[in-house]
Design an enzyme around this catalytic site. Sequence first.
Site, PDB file in Angstrom:
ATOM      1  CB  SER A   1       4.766   1.494   5.972  1.00  0.00           C
ATOM      2  OG  SER A   1       4.530   0.226   5.416  1.00  0.00           O
TER       3      SER A   1
ATOM      4  CE  LYS B   1       2.692  -1.250   7.324  1.00  0.00           C
ATOM      5  NZ  LYS B   1       3.974  -1.923   7.060  1.00  0.00           N
TER       6      LYS B   1
ATOM      7  CE1 TYR C   1      -0.667  -2.419   5.481  1.00  0.00           C
ATOM      8  CE2 TYR C   1      -0.624  -3.724   3.475  1.00  0.00           C
ATOM      9  CZ  TYR C   1       0.032  -3.037   4.466  1.00  0.00           C
ATOM     10  OH  TYR C   1       1.412  -2.951   4.446  1.00  0.00           O
TER      11      TYR C   1
ATOM     12  CE1 TYR D   1       7.971  -2.074   7.870  1.00  0.00           C
ATOM     13  CE2 TYR D   1       9.364  -0.842   6.370  1.00  0.00           C
ATOM     14  CZ  TYR D   1       8.129  -1.149   6.860  1.00  0.00           C
ATOM     15  OH  TYR D   1       7.051  -0.527   6.347  1.00  0.00           O
TER      16      TYR D   1
ATOM     17  CB  VAL E   1       7.905   0.918   0.134  1.00  0.00           C
ATOM     18  CG1 VAL E   1       8.513  -0.118   1.062  1.00  0.00           C
ATOM     19  CG2 VAL E   1       6.438   0.662  -0.130  1.00  0.00           C
TER      20      VAL E   1
HETATM   21  N1  GLU Z   1       1.980  -1.181   0.958  1.00  0.00           N
HETATM   22  C1  GLU Z   1       3.309  -1.611   1.265  1.00  0.00           C
HETATM   23  C2  GLU Z   1       3.325  -3.118   1.389  1.00  0.00           C
HETATM   24  O1  GLU Z   1       2.466  -3.647   2.001  1.00  0.00           O
HETATM   25  C3  GLU Z   1       3.759  -0.980   2.540  1.00  0.00           C
HETATM   26  C4  GLU Z   1       5.182  -1.310   2.895  1.00  0.00           C
HETATM   27  C5  GLU Z   1       5.971  -0.101   3.331  1.00  0.00           C
HETATM   28  O2  GLU Z   1       5.620   1.038   3.059  1.00  0.00           O
HETATM   29  O3  GLU Z   1       7.014  -0.279   3.960  1.00  0.00           O
HETATM   30  O4  GLU Z   1       4.159  -3.806   0.890  1.00  0.00           O
END
Ligand code: GLU
Length: 305
Positions: free
Chosen positions: A63, A66, A189, A241, A259
């Site tokens: 993430s 992003k 994505y 988050y 993650v």
């Molecule tokens: N590729 C992971 C997902 O979509 C990203 C989530 C993350 O890194 O927090 O679940």
Amino acid sequence: MNYQLILEEIEKEIQPFLNEGKLANYIPALASVDDKKFAMSIHLFDGTSYHIGDSSLKFSIQSISKVFTFTLALNYYGKDLYKRVGHEPSGDPFNSLIQLEYENGIPRNPFINAGAIVTADSLVSIYKKNTFDTILDFIKKTSNDETIKHDKEIFKSELANGFKNFALINMIKSYNNIYNDIDDVIKTYFKQCSIMMDTSQLAKSMLFLANHGINPLTNEQIITESKAKRINSLMLTCGHYDASGDFAYKVGLPGKSGVGGGIVAVVPKKMAICVYSPKLNLQGNSLVGTIALELFTTKTGLSIF
Ligand code: GLU
């Protein structure tokens, strides 16, 4: 300040916590990494850098990607982007579906999965088949490193197991907030999430956000000062988050986690930091990474507050 000494102290102090937390096994390819690894890097504006642990170990940025896609989309669409994705914290887990239904397919912010998927869609509308290459080129530019690439196994592993993300994209599509083919968007994505970088590359790549949108190493304007401000604000309020408040409380810096176990953080007008430790806390953020950053701002007094 003796940053090397501070990093060495942090490395000692995090040792007892290396057994805590859990790998992100919902993406099987992420569950096979060495779960005891720890690395941390700092890059300053004058080109000096400090490292501890295996700072050339590549890991999946997940993430953290992003931040790059939001930067690209905000640069192109400006305020219009907010018609499709908001800028409020969600208070919900990173992959939550619930809020999306209440809010008619408009994700709360670009750093939860739903928001990042809409952001990816907005980029597919511009760059079509070249979207992933454009994202990767942008990351290479901000980190001044041509060697960065994605990991095909991690990409395939998430494509085969990312059921929640498929649910999210279908839900958003049902509210007409995905304009392109679902397959193209979700692959973009997942591919951006599977980009592999080390703590040094990631810290360097975030320097423009610490310096009003200008990369201090190349003097290149990546984004306007005003947009850099917005991105930092969102990293502070939404970068972790439903633990974003906790991260702001403990660390006090704009940051973004993934993650894969990485966390980047920005010290305005000074430096960018990245820490890696793959085991996660309950909210999906690196457990030791969060502790290490808290120790860093406590020892240096470099929180923004
Ligand atoms: N590729 C992971 C997902 O979509 C990203 C989530 C993350 O890194 O927090 O679940």
